[in-house]
Write a protein that holds these residues in place. Sequence first.
Motif, short mmCIF file in Angstrom:
data_model
loop_
_atom_site.label_atom_id
_atom_site.label_comp_id
_atom_site.label_asym_id
_atom_site.label_seq_id
_atom_site.Cartn_x
_atom_site.Cartn_y
_atom_site.Cartn_z
N ALA A 123 -5.05 9.82 -10.68
CA ALA A 123 -3.98 9.45 -12.00
C ALA A 123 -4.48 8.17 -12.53
O ALA A 123 -4.61 7.11 -12.20
CB ALA A 123 -2.84 9.47 -11.57
N VAL A 182 -2.64 4.49 -13.81
CA VAL A 182 -1.30 3.80 -14.43
C VAL A 182 -1.58 2.45 -14.79
O VAL A 182 -2.25 1.98 -14.69
CB VAL A 182 -1.41 3.15 -12.72
CG1 VAL A 182 0.00 2.91 -12.11
CG2 VAL A 182 -1.72 4.38 -10.96
N MET A 200 -6.42 0.45 -15.95
CA MET A 200 -5.22 1.63 -15.65
C MET A 200 -6.08 2.55 -14.53
O MET A 200 -5.67 3.43 -13.58
CB MET A 200 -4.92 2.48 -16.77
CG MET A 200 -6.13 3.38 -16.88
SD MET A 200 -5.18 3.99 -18.77
CE MET A 200 -6.77 4.23 -19.88
N ASP A 201 -7.80 2.57 -14.79
CA ASP A 201 -8.77 3.68 -13.78
C ASP A 201 -7.87 4.22 -12.69
O ASP A 201 -7.32 3.76 -11.31
CB ASP A 201 -9.98 2.95 -13.35
CG ASP A 201 -11.20 3.99 -13.63
OD1 ASP A 201 -12.26 3.87 -14.55
OD2 ASP A 201 -11.02 4.30 -12.20
N ALA A 202 -7.46 5.49 -12.66
CA ALA A 202 -7.93 6.38 -11.58
C ALA A 202 -8.40 6.50 -9.69
O ALA A 202 -7.40 6.72 -8.88
CB ALA A 202 -7.52 7.72 -11.89
N ARG A 203 -9.49 5.83 -10.11
CA ARG A 203 -10.43 5.56 -8.97
C ARG A 203 -10.22 4.24 -7.99
O ARG A 203 -10.07 3.78 -7.14
CB ARG A 203 -11.45 5.16 -9.31
CG ARG A 203 -11.52 6.88 -10.03
CD ARG A 203 -13.32 6.76 -9.97
NE ARG A 203 -13.50 6.06 -11.90
CZ ARG A 203 -14.28 6.23 -12.74
NH1 ARG A 203 -15.72 6.48 -12.24
NH2 ARG A 203 -14.53 5.22 -13.62
N ASP A 247 -7.04 1.49 -6.51
CA ASP A 247 -6.09 1.50 -5.60
C ASP A 247 -5.43 0.35 -5.51
O ASP A 247 -6.67 -0.21 -4.41
CB ASP A 247 -5.68 2.50 -5.08
CG ASP A 247 -4.35 2.26 -3.88
OD1 ASP A 247 -3.33 1.69 -4.38
OD2 ASP A 247 -4.34 3.88 -3.59
N ALA A 258 -3.66 -2.35 -4.38
CA ALA A 258 -2.61 -1.89 -3.34
C ALA A 258 -3.59 -1.95 -1.92
O ALA A 258 -3.73 -2.64 -1.33
CB ALA A 258 -1.38 -2.11 -3.34
N ARG A 259 -3.97 -0.80 -2.28
CA ARG A 259 -5.32 -0.69 -1.21
C ARG A 259 -6.46 -1.64 -0.99
O ARG A 259 -6.98 -2.37 0.32
CB ARG A 259 -5.34 0.80 -0.88
CG ARG A 259 -4.62 1.75 -0.11
CD ARG A 259 -4.60 3.27 0.18
NE ARG A 259 -3.98 4.11 -1.25
CZ ARG A 259 -4.24 5.88 -1.00
NH1 ARG A 259 -4.49 6.01 -1.06
NH2 ARG A 259 -2.88 6.20 -1.52
N PHE A 260 -7.73 -1.76 -2.02
CA PHE A 260 -8.33 -1.95 -1.59
C PHE A 260 -7.95 -3.44 -1.99
O PHE A 260 -9.08 -4.37 -1.87
CB PHE A 260 -9.67 -1.82 -3.40
CG PHE A 260 -9.20 -2.00 -4.52
CD1 PHE A 260 -9.42 -3.97 -4.51
CD2 PHE A 260 -9.27 -0.88 -5.52
CE1 PHE A 260 -9.23 -4.09 -6.21
CE2 PHE A 260 -8.59 -2.37 -6.83
CZ PHE A 260 -8.64 -3.53 -7.25
N LEU A 261 -6.67 -4.74 -1.77
CA LEU A 261 -6.52 -5.85 -1.57
C LEU A 261 -6.18 -5.60 -1.03
O LEU A 261 -5.64 -6.65 -0.04
CB LEU A 261 -5.81 -6.02 -3.10
CG LEU A 261 -6.35 -6.33 -4.11
CD1 LEU A 261 -5.95 -6.90 -5.54
CD2 LEU A 261 -8.19 -7.45 -3.86
#
Lengths: 164, 164
Positions: free
Chosen positions: A54, A56, B37-40, B42, B44-47
Amino acid sequence: MSNRTDLLAANARYASTFTHSDLPAPPARRLAILTCMDARLDPARFLGLDVGEAHVIRNAGGRANPDALNSLVVSQQQLGTNEVVVIHHTHCGMIGLRDDAMQELLTERFQRPIEPQQYGGFDDLAQSVRDDVTTIRADARIPEDLIISGFIYDVETGRLTPID
Amino acid sequence: MSNRTDLLAANARYASTFTHSDLPAPPARRLAILTCMDARLDPARFLGLDVGEAHVIRNAGGRANPDALNSLVVSQQQLGTNEVVVIHHTHCGMIGLRDDAMQELLTERFQRPIEPQQYGGFDDLAQSVRDDVTTIRADARIPEDLIISGFIYDVETGRLTPID
């Protein structure tokens, strides 16, 4: 003290076990989330979204402001999403925020002229969700068959409540 | 087919083990992330960001557009952040996107007049990061001692590269 070193170390760990090399750009669920920048919200986790599923879009309040609308239009027209979920949340910093108070505060702190802006503050949480759903629907660039839902996220319970 | 039922089911699972009931609104790391906004992605996870640690502002491209700047100002003045990290990414849908082509496409699809907008497309990825850092620094509402870094995220490796 900058966060830079910590962020790069965390990212090196993430990249060392990275398994999403081949994902396409269009979101797998054809979905765009519009929500607040608030640090207590992790939409991927509280919606169960995996990487690649999605778009965001996030700003102060999760508002359908002009730039968020532009992003939604790009999401739909360039990357094939057909659904929008608008999520505002309890204890939002934008509740009660007034544009004129913000400008006064900025003028006082920076001691220089500050142009008026629309920051997106609101008074009624459920109404702000409804207003943003209406704003999205009313845009000339939004398809009639777009699916839109509105929710409130409770930062004390992690739970979503639908707004009709 | 809407995602609504799936999202609510995933949220019920999230809420059933929710452990962040008492977090304050101000981000613990005094940090705001501005990214796409890209769906790929995340962030929070990659930082390595936990719930409550950072504001996350996202739009098409991760651009410092007027509404993103308003959000950053709210983040700093109302919620005490003192650092911004700008992250654009490889294979971004905004690379090569032209405002006039977008307007033409929309006029064709909707068969009605569409107002011109600035969607935030760019040609050079590293330069777009530098441009947004410069735009943030130049805003009259941004403190001189704000810490700003720029990065490119590689969607094929999960790795961040600093842009100086």
